[in-house]
Design a protein around this motif. Structure first.
Motif, PDB file in Angstrom:
ATOM      1  N   TYR A  93      29.534  58.732  46.232  1.00  0.00           N
ATOM      2  CA  TYR A  93      29.570  57.574  45.324  1.00  0.00           C
ATOM      3  C   TYR A  93      30.993  57.088  45.029  1.00  0.00           C
ATOM      4  CZ  TYR A  93      24.692  58.838  44.611  1.00  0.00           C
ATOM      5  OH  TYR A  93      23.361  59.136  44.808  1.00  0.00           O
ATOM      6  N   ALA A  94      31.973  57.559  45.800  1.00  0.00           N
ATOM      7  CA  ALA A  94      33.378  57.233  45.504  1.00  0.00           C
ATOM      8  C   ALA A  94      33.602  55.728  45.364  1.00  0.00           C
ATOM      9  CB  ALA A  94      34.286  57.800  46.585  1.00  0.00           C
ATOM     10  N   ALA A  95      32.977  54.931  46.230  1.00  0.00           N
ATOM     11  CA  ALA A  95      33.159  53.479  46.167  1.00  0.00           C
ATOM     12  C   ALA A  95      32.079  52.800  45.332  1.00  0.00           C
ATOM     13  CB  ALA A  95      33.166  52.895  47.583  1.00  0.00           C
ATOM     14  N   SER A  96      30.825  53.265  45.465  1.00  0.00           N
ATOM     15  CA  SER A  96      29.703  52.544  44.838  1.00  0.00           C
ATOM     16  C   SER A  96      29.532  52.839  43.352  1.00  0.00           C
ATOM     17  CB  SER A  96      28.404  52.873  45.571  1.00  0.00           C
ATOM     18  OG  SER A  96      28.157  54.270  45.524  1.00  0.00           O
TER      19      SER A  96
ATOM     20  N   CYS B 286      25.910  51.169  37.378  1.00  0.00           N
ATOM     21  CA  CYS B 286      25.804  51.003  38.842  1.00  0.00           C
ATOM     22  C   CYS B 286      24.317  50.919  39.188  1.00  0.00           C
ATOM     23  CB  CYS B 286      26.389  52.199  39.591  1.00  0.00           C
ATOM     24  SG  CYS B 286      27.776  53.048  38.816  1.00  0.00           S
ATOM     25  N   PRO B 287      23.700  49.763  39.002  1.00  0.00           N
ATOM     26  CA  PRO B 287      22.252  49.652  39.200  1.00  0.00           C
ATOM     27  C   PRO B 287      21.809  50.051  40.610  1.00  0.00           C
ATOM     28  CG  PRO B 287      23.179  47.613  38.294  1.00  0.00           C
ATOM     29  CD  PRO B 287      24.325  48.498  38.630  1.00  0.00           C
ATOM     30  N   GLU B 288      20.688  50.772  40.670  1.00  0.00           N
ATOM     31  CA  GLU B 288      20.037  51.137  41.936  1.00  0.00           C
ATOM     32  C   GLU B 288      20.982  51.783  42.940  1.00  0.00           C
ATOM     33  OE1 GLU B 288      17.247  48.123  43.414  1.00  0.00           O
ATOM     34  OE2 GLU B 288      17.353  47.175  41.434  1.00  0.00           O
ATOM     35  N   THR B 289      21.829  52.663  42.432  1.00  0.00           N
ATOM     36  CA  THR B 289      22.848  53.276  43.291  1.00  0.00           C
ATOM     37  C   THR B 289      22.733  54.795  43.352  1.00  0.00           C
ATOM     38  OG1 THR B 289      24.363  51.482  42.730  1.00  0.00           O
ATOM     39  CG2 THR B 289      25.345  53.451  43.694  1.00  0.00           C
ATOM     40  N   VAL B 290      22.606  55.430  42.178  1.00  0.00           N
ATOM     41  CA  VAL B 290      22.601  56.897  42.117  1.00  0.00           C
ATOM     42  C   VAL B 290      21.157  57.401  42.020  1.00  0.00           C
ATOM     43  CG1 VAL B 290      23.464  58.927  40.901  1.00  0.00           C
ATOM     44  CG2 VAL B 290      24.839  56.822  40.953  1.00  0.00           C
ATOM     45  N   SER B 291      20.774  58.253  42.949  1.00  0.00           N
ATOM     46  CA  SER B 291      19.394  58.739  42.971  1.00  0.00           C
ATOM     47  C   SER B 291      19.126  59.767  41.874  1.00  0.00           C
ATOM     48  CB  SER B 291      19.084  59.378  44.331  1.00  0.00           C
ATOM     49  OG  SER B 291      19.829  60.573  44.499  1.00  0.00           O
ATOM     50  N   CYS B 292      17.876  59.843  41.473  1.00  0.00           N
ATOM     51  CA  CYS B 292      17.457  60.877  40.513  1.00  0.00           C
ATOM     52  C   CYS B 292      17.635  62.262  41.137  1.00  0.00           C
ATOM     53  CB  CYS B 292      16.001  60.663  40.126  1.00  0.00           C
ATOM     54  SG  CYS B 292      15.701  59.061  39.337  1.00  0.00           S
ATOM     55  N   ALA B 293      17.419  62.346  42.452  1.00  0.00           N
ATOM     56  CA  ALA B 293      17.562  63.630  43.161  1.00  0.00           C
ATOM     57  C   ALA B 293      18.996  64.151  43.057  1.00  0.00           C
ATOM     58  CB  ALA B 293      17.166  63.458  44.627  1.00  0.00           C
ATOM     59  N   ASP B 294      19.974  63.247  43.215  1.00  0.00           N
ATOM     60  CA  ASP B 294      21.374  63.657  43.059  1.00  0.00           C
ATOM     61  C   ASP B 294      21.678  64.033  41.617  1.00  0.00           C
ATOM     62  OD1 ASP B 294      22.380  63.616  45.636  1.00  0.00           O
ATOM     63  OD2 ASP B 294      23.053  61.522  45.542  1.00  0.00           O
ATOM     64  N   ILE B 295      21.105  63.303  40.670  1.00  0.00           N
ATOM     65  CA  ILE B 295      21.358  63.616  39.253  1.00  0.00           C
ATOM     66  C   ILE B 295      20.867  65.033  38.939  1.00  0.00           C
ATOM     67  CG2 ILE B 295      20.893  62.993  36.839  1.00  0.00           C
ATOM     68  CD1 ILE B 295      20.565  60.060  37.812  1.00  0.00           C
TER      69      ILE B 295
ATOM     70  N   GLY C   1      24.134  62.015  48.109  1.00  0.00           N
ATOM     71  CA  GLY C   1      23.531  61.069  49.045  1.00  0.00           C
ATOM     72  C   GLY C   1      22.040  61.323  49.235  1.00  0.00           C
ATOM     73  N   ARG C   2      21.462  62.207  48.378  1.00  0.00           N
ATOM     74  CA  ARG C   2      20.019  62.449  48.422  1.00  0.00           C
ATOM     75  C   ARG C   2      19.291  61.179  48.001  1.00  0.00           C
ATOM     76  NH1 ARG C   2      22.886  66.089  46.394  1.00  0.00           N
ATOM     77  NH2 ARG C   2      22.835  68.275  47.074  1.00  0.00           N
ATOM     78  N   ARG C   3      18.131  60.972  48.568  1.00  0.00           N
ATOM     79  CA  ARG C   3      17.300  59.858  48.116  1.00  0.00           C
ATOM     80  C   ARG C   3      16.033  60.393  47.463  1.00  0.00           C
ATOM     81  NH1 ARG C   3      18.789  54.721  50.099  1.00  0.00           N
ATOM     82  NH2 ARG C   3      16.649  54.011  50.408  1.00  0.00           N
ATOM     83  N   ASP C   4      15.404  59.554  46.660  1.00  0.00           N
ATOM     84  CA  ASP C   4      14.239  59.975  45.887  1.00  0.00           C
ATOM     85  C   ASP C   4      12.960  59.850  46.707  1.00  0.00           C
ATOM     86  OD1 ASP C   4      15.844  60.420  43.625  1.00  0.00           O
ATOM     87  OD2 ASP C   4      15.735  58.294  43.072  1.00  0.00           O
ATOM     88  N   GLY C   5      12.117  60.887  46.598  1.00  0.00           N
ATOM     89  CA  GLY C   5      10.851  60.899  47.325  1.00  0.00           C
ATOM     90  C   GLY C   5       9.802  60.017  46.653  1.00  0.00           C
ATOM     91  N   MET C   6       8.754  59.732  47.405  1.00  0.00           N
ATOM     92  CA  MET C   6       7.677  58.862  46.907  1.00  0.00           C
ATOM     93  C   MET C   6       6.384  59.641  46.660  1.00  0.00           C
ATOM     94  SD  MET C   6       9.517  56.057  47.844  1.00  0.00           S
ATOM     95  CE  MET C   6       8.543  54.611  48.217  1.00  0.00           C
TER      96      MET C   6
END
Length: 304
Positions: free
Chosen positions: A11-14, A91-100, A122-127
């Motif tokens: 997330y260094a840039a985003s 940072c809307p819609e940038t950091v995943s719940c999985a990373d948190i 860089g993890r993404r959230d599952g559905m």
């Protein structure tokens, strides 16, 4: 997992302040409620072992993972949601719940006196979140060594990882019914110790804190000595037969794992170095990256 992978400073840039914000919220939540670090550590285990580290445990609804009895006593969700709300504003819609979840658990260990582990993001959230996936994928406190090894191996984790990650029980609390099988109740509601691998004086203490009438609601500290400090006391407790769960005591049943327990009991630094590596592996189990999953706007529901 796609061609993408996790990376340090994802997330260094985003969203450059993402990790600071999460740490800040974990720190303030923990100072208000000292049980938070233990809860966050448990949360990451229960998330990563089912569907991988994808925040599937955060989804709310009928027959989701949260509804399974094995997850009823998991806590710390509100800390994750607080961090998510703040990050969505910045940072809307940038950091995943999985990373948190992964970062919050990492910070929880540091706040409780353990090592601060650098972990990639860089993890993404599952559905997908199904109650039926929980039981086959989480360790039950009554598990034998073989059952635990089989489950950990299926997640790409070694026997050494199992012994190290069991050290998470150096903080946190457990409901009395999680070790109920070590005691027998007579017709008058009195408990007696039937598991001879447990120290008898410790068993007496547990029976005082967990009368048969309060088994479902009462809690005890996982570590009777330094319950709020992330240290190597868990392993010292094991050696004097004060492991709270049958699954803890099972680590002494085999020579190889007993040797590891002794090594960590004698050398906290060795435990911390190994913890950092094992935690890195745990938080990489089954991660979704790239085009898999999504970045949820709120952790409790998918975006659809």
């Amino acid at each position: 997992m796609g061609a993408y992978s996790l990376s340090f400073n994802f997330y260094a840039a985003s969203c450059p302040s993402a990790e600071f914000i999460i740490r800040d919220i974990v720190t303030s939540s923990s100072s208000n409620d000292p049980s938070i670090p233990g809860k966050l550590l448990r949360l990451v285990f229960h998330d990563c072992f089912v569907e991988g580290c994808d925040a599937s445990l955060m989804l709310i609804g009928n027959n989701t993972e949260q509804t399974d009895p094995g997850n009823r006593s998991v806590g710390g969700y509100s800390v994750i949601e607080s961090a998510k709300r703040l990050l969505e504003m910045l940072c809307p819609e940038t950091v995943s719940c999985a990373d948190i979840i992964a970062l919050a658990a990492r910070d929880a260990v540091g706040i409780a006196g353990g090592p601060m582990v650098q972990i990639p993001t860089g993890r993404r959230d599952g559905m997908v979140s199904l109650a039926s996936n929980v039981r086959p994928n989480i360790v039950d406190t009554s598990f034998t060594m073989d059952e635990m090894v089989k489950l950990f191996t299926s997640k790409g984790l070694s026997v050494l990882d199992l012994v190290i990650l069991s050290g998470a029980h150096t903080i946190g609390v457990a409901h009395c019914n999680a070790f109920r099988g070590r005691f027998q109740e007579d017709t008058k509601g009195r408990l007696t110790l039937i598991d001879k691998t447990l120290d008898s004086n410790y068993a007496v203490e547990l029976m005082k804190q967990c009368p048969a009438s309060a088994m479902a609601s009462a809690t005890v500290n996982n570590d009777p000595e330094t319950p709020m400090v992330f240290d190597n006391q868990y392993y010292r407790n094991l050696l004097v037969h004060k492991g709270l769960f049958q699954s803890d005591s099972a680590l002494l049943n085999e020579n190889s794992t007993r040797t590891m327990v002794k090594d960590f009991a004698n050398n906290q630094q060795l435990f911390f170095v190994n913890w950092s590596q094992a935690f890195l592996k745990l938080t990489s189990v089954g991660v979704k990256t790239g085009n898999d999953g999504e970045i949820r706007r709120t952790c409790a529901s998918t975006n659809a």
